[in-house]
Design an enzyme around this catalytic site. Sequence first.
Site, mmCIF file in Angstrom:
data_model
loop_
_atom_site.group_PDB
_atom_site.id
_atom_site.type_symbol
_atom_site.label_atom_id
_atom_site.label_comp_id
_atom_site.label_asym_id
_atom_site.label_seq_id
_atom_site.Cartn_x
_atom_site.Cartn_y
_atom_site.Cartn_z
ATOM 1 N N LYS A 51 73.774 -16.188 3.703
ATOM 2 C CA LYS A 51 73.075 -16.405 4.917
ATOM 3 C C LYS A 51 74.039 -17.378 5.919
ATOM 4 O O LYS A 51 73.576 -18.193 6.813
ATOM 5 C CB LYS A 51 71.760 -17.077 4.915
ATOM 6 C CG LYS A 51 71.056 -16.286 3.928
ATOM 7 C CD LYS A 51 71.015 -14.730 4.148
ATOM 8 C CE LYS A 51 70.566 -14.466 5.379
ATOM 9 N NZ LYS A 51 70.647 -12.769 5.624
ATOM 10 N N HIS A 106 80.694 -14.910 -2.440
ATOM 11 C CA HIS A 106 79.892 -15.955 -2.417
ATOM 12 C C HIS A 106 80.272 -17.070 -3.719
ATOM 13 O O HIS A 106 79.664 -18.059 -3.702
ATOM 14 C CB HIS A 106 78.546 -15.693 -2.557
ATOM 15 C CG HIS A 106 77.773 -15.026 -1.545
ATOM 16 N ND1 HIS A 106 78.032 -15.368 0.070
ATOM 17 C CD2 HIS A 106 76.910 -14.200 -1.101
ATOM 18 C CE1 HIS A 106 77.396 -14.768 0.902
ATOM 19 N NE2 HIS A 106 76.675 -14.053 0.013
ATOM 20 N N SER A 136 67.080 -18.956 7.071
ATOM 21 C CA SER A 136 67.448 -17.344 7.201
ATOM 22 C C SER A 136 67.131 -16.926 5.649
ATOM 23 O O SER A 136 66.697 -15.532 5.345
ATOM 24 C CB SER A 136 69.052 -17.216 7.555
ATOM 25 O OG SER A 136 69.229 -15.972 7.315
#
Length: 296
Positions: A51, A106, A136
């Site tokens: 995010k 990530h 988010s």
Amino acid sequence: MAATTPVLSDPNLYRHRGACFPTALITPEYIDSLEDFKIRVSDVFLATYPKSGTVWTQQILSLIYSEEHRNESSNLFTSDRVPWIEFNIKNIDFESSPSPRLFATHLPYSLVPKDLRNKIGKVIYVIRNPKDVMNSLYHFEPVLKHIQKSPSFEYLMEKMLKGDVFPNSWFDHVRGWYANRNDFNILFLKYEDMVMDLRSTVVQICKFLGKELDDKSLDAVVKRATFKNMKTDPLANKENDSNNYINKDKGSFMRKGTIGDWKNIMTVAQSEKFDNIFEEKMKDVPLSFTWELPEK
């Protein structure tokens, strides 16, 4: 192989080598195999905490490298042009993929391929202020099938502070990548700068990558990469992308793309608590953050 342990706050996650992963999407064996993934000099990795503008920057990279994407003559999804190295859901043959290869990840710095940590290839790391990241993620959790929805924002905040989320705590991820920046050929970008001056960010990325675009091409990248246009772009917003990890009826894959929306969900007490933790954990990291849009 190091032992794995369950994540008590989310039975859909397991912990492996200091990070958390969704059981349904990735195995510990595959994570370990990435250590020896062969990196090419022309490879480009987009690294982010979730995010933090990942899909947005994937879109920018795709537009920079693909004339077909810029002129709308291709129907290839952005996520296929810049695929996840840890979530190879479509079983792309990375070894036979033509150069330059673009990847998204990530992963914490310590789990990426060792060649990347030896300055082979390039890394773009995008940072977003953690309050907006939490906000988010809280709105995004219902869209994802492979993680458990937090019953409240307070619960999510505590979970993130403990690192009981994929891939780990925001602090560990950002500190890890920044503290070990000299191991990488890396460019740090801020999500908030993308919001406030997208064109300058695109120019900065092109310069880092050694990609020279004429004014017409640069204009096309910036126009198609605005959050408003990207949100309605079927190649980027995943509305038509066949996969089994998104609940498309539970919300939008992309929501607002703004700065300071955390103020609409965090209480004063929560914000102050987080500020104190942030100050302690980041006191020796010389990074500045934009927490809200400046007044016009």
